[in-house]
Scaffold this motif. Sequence first.
Motif, short mmCIF file in Angstrom:
data_model
loop_
_atom_site.label_atom_id
_atom_site.label_comp_id
_atom_site.label_asym_id
_atom_site.label_seq_id
_atom_site.Cartn_x
_atom_site.Cartn_y
_atom_site.Cartn_z
N UNK A 86 0.82 -1.21 0.00
CA UNK A 86 0.00 0.00 0.00
C UNK A 86 0.85 1.26 0.00
N UNK A 87 2.15 1.10 0.25
CA UNK A 87 2.97 2.28 0.49
C UNK A 87 4.01 2.52 -0.60
N UNK A 94 6.54 7.39 4.53
CA UNK A 94 5.45 6.63 5.11
C UNK A 94 5.84 5.16 5.26
N UNK A 95 6.59 4.62 4.29
CA UNK A 95 7.01 3.23 4.43
C UNK A 95 7.95 3.10 5.62
N UNK E 302 -1.51 1.10 10.88
CA UNK E 302 -2.84 1.32 10.31
C UNK E 302 -2.99 2.77 9.85
N UNK E 303 -2.58 3.70 10.71
CA UNK E 303 -2.75 5.11 10.36
C UNK E 303 -1.92 5.47 9.13
N UNK E 304 -0.69 5.00 9.11
CA UNK E 304 0.17 5.35 7.97
C UNK E 304 -0.39 4.78 6.68
N UNK E 305 -0.88 3.55 6.73
CA UNK E 305 -1.40 2.95 5.51
C UNK E 305 -2.65 3.69 5.04
N UNK E 306 -3.47 4.05 5.99
CA UNK E 306 -4.70 4.72 5.60
C UNK E 306 -4.46 6.19 5.22
N UNK E 307 -3.51 6.81 5.88
CA UNK E 307 -3.28 8.23 5.62
C UNK E 307 -1.81 8.50 5.37
#
Lengths: 286, 238, 247, 422, 329
Positions: A86-87, A94-95, E302-307
Motif C-alpha cells: 500500500x505504500x 510513510x514506508x 494502520x494510520x500510515x497505511x490509511x493516511x
Amino acid sequence: MTLFLQIALDGILNGMLYAIVALGLTLIWGVMDVINFAHGEFLMIAMYVSYWLGFLMNIDPLVSWVASSVFVFLLAFVTYKLMVSHLVGKPALSALLATFGLSMFLKNLCLNRFSPNFKLLPVTVLSGKTIPVGSLILSLPQLVIAVFSLAVIFIVYRFIASTRMGWAIQATAMDKEAAELMGIDTEKIYGLVFGLGGACVGIAGGLLPTYMPVHPEVGSLFGLIAFICVAMGGFGSITGSLFASLLVGLVEAFAGFYIAPIFKYVAVFALYLVIVMLKPKGLFGW
Amino acid sequence: MADPILKVTDVCAGYGGVPVLHGISLEVCEGELVAIVGANGAGKTTTMRTIAGLMRPTRGSVEFYEEDVTGLPAHVMVKKGLTYVPEGRRLFQKLSVRENLELGAFTERNRDVIEERLARVYDLFPILKERSDQKAETMSGGEQQMLAIARGLMSAPKLILLDELSLGLQPSLVERVLRAVTEIRRFNVTVLMVEQRVLEALEIADRGYVIQSGRVVMSGPSGQLLNSEEVKRAYLGI
Amino acid sequence: MALLEVRGLTMKFGSLLANHDISFDVEEGSITGLIGPNGAGKTTLFNCISGAYKPTAGKVLFAGSDITGWPPYRVARLGAVRTFQVVRPLNDMSVFDNVLVGAFLRERDLTSALDVAECSLRFCHLEDYRDKLAGNLTIGLKKRLELARALATQPKLLMLDEVMAGLSGAELKEAMELLKEIKAQGVTLLVVEHVMEALMPIADKVVVLDGGVKIAEGPPREIVESERVIAAYLGEKFSRRLKELKT
Amino acid sequence: MKWHWSKRVLALVVVLLFVGIAGDAAFSQEKVIKIGTLFPLTGPVALAGQRCKAAVETAVEVINNSYPDIKVPLAAQEGILGGYKIVLVHADHQGKPDIGKTEAERLFDQEGVYAIIGSYNSAVTKPASLVAERRKKLFMCGCSSSAELTKRGMKYFFRMAPTDETESQEFVTFVKWLNETKGADLKTFGVIYENTEFGKHAAEEAKKAIEAAGFQYVADVAFNPGATNLNSEVQMLKGKNPDVVFGACLGADYILWVRTMKQLAWLPKVCLNYCSGYQDPIIAQQLGPDGDYFMGTTGYSPELAELMPAVAPVEEIYKTKIDPPVPFDSDSIQEAVATFVLAQAIDKAGTLDPDKVAETLYANEWESPLSLGGKVAFAPGGQNIKAMSVVTQLKDGEYRRVFPPELANSDPIFPIPSWDKR
Amino acid sequence: MRHRQSGFGLGCTIFGILAILPLIPGPLQGPFAKHVLVMVLLFASMSQAWNLLGGYCGQVSFGHSVFFGIGAYGAGMAVVKYGLTPWPGALLGAIIASIVSLVISYPCFRLKGHYFAIATFAIVEIFNRLFMVWYWVGGALGLDYPIIEEGWRNFMWYETKTPYYYGAFALFVLVFSTARWIERHRIGYYMRAVRDGQEAAESLGVNSPQVKLTAMAISAFLAALCGAFFVQYNLRVDPPMVMSLDMSMRFVLITILGGLGTLWGPLLGAAVLIPLQEYTRAIWGGLGGGVDLIIFGLLIIVIVIRQPRGLMGFVSWVVGHRARARGRG
C-alpha cells in the motif's frame, strides 16, 4: 603481529555477518526504494525460530536455518502484501514509519509471547568450537556464518545478474512501469524481493543462535549497522554493501581495540560520515 | 472494413479524481496504422495508458480480439499481444541494448524464438546490432527511440501502441523514426500511434482520430483529415 | 551591445568533450535560437551559462560581469534565468506559489511579490490553475508554469530549454506570440528548440551546435539553407518544408 | 476491500481501550492499601523488571492471605492493620527515567497509591523517588544498586539491597583473603562494565576499593550494552591480562562476554561479578559448563536456601507468578523483602500516616527471613545496613558459597581452570 | 490578499482554547491528564521545530534529538553544575545547538535523500555515545537535579502541573508563531522551493545552501528550547533520555502522522499520538507484556497505511467534502 591479525580476523568475520544482514536490506532498498526499519526484527524472529526448533525439537541451527529462512521469507512476503504494497510510490517516509511501527509491534509481540528471557541454545554442533590456525584462533560459528554469507551473496548476485527473474528484478528497480510494459508482474517481483530480503536475513538469524543469545532487543543494533553498511556501500549495490560491511567489521574491531571499546561504534558511524563526505553516493553508488 | 481487433467504447479516466477522458471511443482493425492526434493535454497519452492497462478506466470498456480486457494490468495485456511503447522511451538505462531487447521478450520462454525475434529486430534496425553491448544510456536520442520500438516488437505483439515518438527529437531524426514506423508493418503488426506532429503522423497513417479535451471530435481516413479545414487551422498551423 | 558573451567555452566530462571552444554573443533585446541534434551539447551549454556546471575552460560574460563558474542562484540574481528541458515544477506547491517563489527574487516584500506573481500568472494565461498543485498539471501547463515562474523573476535574459516541445498547431502559434510579447517587454531570449517551424519565424539569430562544436551562426534564413546544418540536423524534408513556410 | 483488515484492527483497539478503562475503575472501595510497583516491564531490561514485579506480587499474596506454614512475618495473618489488604497497581517505566517519573506521578496522583516499590534501574529510581519524597510518600527500593541513592539524605526512601560500594569492598576483601590464606598472588585488577548508570557506578566504586586496598587497577573496559560482539573488549582485557576481573555485564552481554573469552582462549585467575548476568540461574543453565568457576556476589540463590529456610515456600508461590518458573534471584527477592518490610512497618505503626511509618521504619530492626542476614535496619538516608551478600562460585551449574568463611560451604576453586583444561 | 491571511483566525482560536484548557473543570483537571496535555504541547512544539526543517525544507533529519539534548544539557548543567537558574543555560544551550547544527549540517547538506537521513542517524549515535563518556556533563550517570526552590525563577514545580502547562504553552506559541511567520514570508517560500526542487529553486535565484542552513539553525534553536523544558520537567538528564534515535523518531513520527509541512500537522499529530501513547501505557503498561507498545505499533501501521499524507490530509479531505456537499446542497 599475531594480535593485529587476530583483530583483523575477528573484524572480517563480524563484517561478513553484517554483510548478510545488509544484503537483504540493500535488495529491498535498491529495488523498491523502501526503507525497511523492521529489518533487525526480522533477524530477531529468525533467531527465535532457530532457537525454538533447537529447544523443542533438538534440530541444530546448522539444519534449521533453512526453516528460519523460509519462515522469514513468508513473514516478509505477508508484510509486503498487507502493508508495504500500500505504500510503494507513496511519500518515502510513510514506508519508513509503517515499518517502524512493525518493528515496535514485532519486538513487543516477541516480548509478550516469549518473555524477555535471554535464550541461548546450550549445545549445538558449532557452539564454542574454535579452530587454531597457527597462533590465530578462528571461531567456528562465526566462520560458518561468514562462509554462508559469502555463498548467499554470491548466489543472490548471480541470480540478479544472469537469470530471467534477476533481469526482471533489475528492470523493476529501474522503471516499474516500463517493466510492467515488458509483461513483468511487478507486484509479484516486489513481493518476491521483499521475501528474498527477509530470507537472507533469515539465514543469518538462523545461524546466529549458535553463539548469540536471543532476546526481543537483539535485532536493533544489527538493524542500525545494516543501514550504515547499505548506505556506505551505495544503495542497491550488492558488492557495495559487502565491501562496506567488511570495512565496518574491521573498523569496529580495530577502533575497539586500539582506541577504546566504548568508541567502536562511534568509529563506525564516523567512518560512514567520512565516506559519504568524500563520495556522497556511497562507495559503489551511482 | 474488417472486424476491429481493438475496440474502445466510451472510456472515461483520470488522475487522482480529476477526469481527463470524457468518453473516448475508437477502433483499430487488423493490419492498420492508426494515428491519434490532438493538442497538448487533450488526453492522447491517457487514452494509450488506459488501453495498455497502466490505468483503470472509471467507465467504459476496452475489447481486444473480442475479449473484454477492461482494467487488466499491463503485464497481462502484454501476454495477450498488446504492447505499449511509452512516451519518453523509458528504457532500462543501465542495461545493455541486448538486455533491453531480451526484457522485451520477457513473456517468451523459448530461447530459439527469442533469438529469431532478435534477428528480425536487428534486421529492421541494424544500428542496434552494432551497439548490442552498449548501455542504453550511452545511445543518442534517435537510437534510443529505435531501441524502444524494437523492444516493444520483441514481445511479438499483435497490436503495438506508439506514444509520441518524435518528442524531443531533432527534425532529421523525426523523419527516420517515422519511417521506421512504416517499416515495422512488415512484422504483421497493427499500429496505433499518438503524435503531436500532426502532419507527419497523418502522412504515414491509414486512419486518424482527432482528440480534443478528452473526446474524439473527428475521425476518418488520414487523407480526408489532412484536407479538413478544421485540422489545417487547429493543428497544422497553416 | 551584447548582453551575454560566451567565449571559448569548453566542457569536459572525463574524456567526453561535451562542448568545445564555443563562442557567440546574445544581443540585448534579441531572440537567439540555439539548435542542434540531440547530444550536440545544447543543454550542457545552458548548464554552463546558468551555473549548474563549471566549465572546464572559457568564459561567460553577462551584463559586463564575468559569471564563469558562479553558482546558479547568483547568476539568476544578476538577471539570467533559465527553464529546464525536463520540467521541474515545485510539485507540492500551488501554481501561484511556484510563481511567487520567482517573484521573491526582486521583490522582498510579500505584497509587491504577490502583485508581480499575479501579473506573470496572467501573462502566461495560468490564472485558472492558480490554486492547483503544480505536480498535478499536464506537461504543457507545466512548461507554461516554468515560463511564468522565470518571468516573475523579472530577468534581463531568459533562457528557455525546449518550452515548445509537445505543442502543436494553434498552441505553437500562441507560444510564439507569447515569446514575441516577452521580447517586446525588453527581455532578451536565448531559446533551445527543436520545433523549427516555431523558432525560425521569431529568431533574430540562430546558433547551431553539432557534436559539441559550433557549426553555424547567423540569421534563420541562412541557417535553413546551410548544407552543413541540413546534413547534421534538419534533414532534407524539413529544410524544404521550412523554406516553404518562410515564403 | 483491501482496507478491511485494518478497520478490524482499529475496531479491536478501540474496544480494548474501553475495556481497559472500564477494568481500571473496577476496584472495590473496601479496606485496601494501594501500592504501586514501577519496573521496566519492556525494553532491554524487561526480564529483570518482570521478575521483580512477580516477586512483589508474591509478597503481597503472602501478606493478604493466611499462610500459617510460611515462617515469614505477616504470613499467618490475613492482611495488615486489622484486615487491610494490599492491592497492587503496576506500571512500566521501560527503563526510561522520564517515563519512570511520569508513571510515579501517575501512580501517586491518579491511582492514589500509598507507596511505590521499585524501580530496578538506578537511573529511574533517582527521579521517581524524588517524586515520592516531594509528596512525602514512601518509596521502597529493593535492588537498585547505586550507592548514590541513599546518600541524598532522603526521608521517605528505603533501600534493601547492598550497594555496589559494599559489593566492591567485599570483592576486594575476598581477594585479600585469597592472597592471605590461599597464597594466591593476585595483584592486578581489571573491570569490564556496560557503559550505563549501573555499570559506570559499579566501575567507579570498584576502582575506589581496588586502589584503596593498594592493588593495581590495570584495565578499565567499558562497552555499549546490547553489543553485536565483544571481541575487542575481551581482546583488550586479554592484552592487559589482569589477575582479577570484576564484571558488570547484564543478561545477553554476560553470555556474549563469557563465550567470547572462551573463543579467544583467555581467562583471568579470578572473575567476580556484580549483581548481573552471573546471578541469573537461567543464564547459568544456558551457559552450561562454560559458566563454571565464575564468581560473584549473591544476595540469594537456591543454593543459599539452607541458610534461609523460610524462602522455599514463598518461592513456590513466586514460581506460579512467573513464566517460565524460576527461583528467586538476588534482585527480585529484594523487592519481596521491600514489600514485606513496608507491610510490617505499617502494621507496627498502626497507622497509614507515611511520617509515622517512616519513623517506625527507622526506629526498628525488622525480621526478614528472606534477607541473607535475616534482619533489615535502616541508616539515615534509607540504606539497609544489615544488607549482606556472599561470594559464590558456579560449579556444575550450582552457586557454591565460598566467602565469607563463616557462611561458606565450599572452597573457592582458583585460578579458574583454563578453557582447554575443563 | 485574502487567501494569504486565511488561517489567522483559526490560529487565534487554537491558541485561545489552549490558553484556557487547564481552567475548564472536568476530566482535564486530573494531574495525569495535565501531564498528558503538557506532553502534547511540548511534543507539538518539538515536532514543529523539526517540521521547519523536515517538512517545509524537506531535509529529513533523524538527528534532532541531538539539539534537543544540547538544550536539555544546557539547562541541566546550569542548574546542577553551576547552581544557576535554568534560563541562561537554556538560552546558551539553544545558541550552542544552533552553532552545532550549522557545523554538522554544512557538510551533510551535500548529501541527498537517504544518504542524508542515514548521516543524521550516525550523528545521533555518535553524540549519544560521546555524551555517555563525557564525564564533565555527567556521562552515563547523568545529571540529577537537587531539590531546590519551586517557581518560575528555577522553572521547577514538584507537584502542580499548571505552571508547566503554561510554560509549555508559551513555548508552543513561540514555536508555532515562528512557523506561521516563516510560512508566510519569503524564507518560507524559499524553504518549500528548496524542498520541491533544489535545482529549480536555484535557477530562480534561491541560495539553497543558505536557506537550508537558516532552516536548520532556527529548527535547532527551537528544538533546544524544547529540550530545556523537557529536562526542567523531568529533573534529570542522561544521554539515552534525550539524545537517542528513539527520541528523534518521535518527532518525525508525530509530524508525519499529523501532516508533513503543514502548520497544524504537528499539533494534530501530537494530540493524537501522545495521549494514545500515554494512555495505552497507563492502562496496559502494568500488564507487563508490552501490550501497549504492540497496540501502539499496530496503530502506527494502520494510520500510515490509511493516511500516508498524514492526518491533515484527512482533515482537509473532510473539510473539502463538507464544502462540496454544501455546494451541492
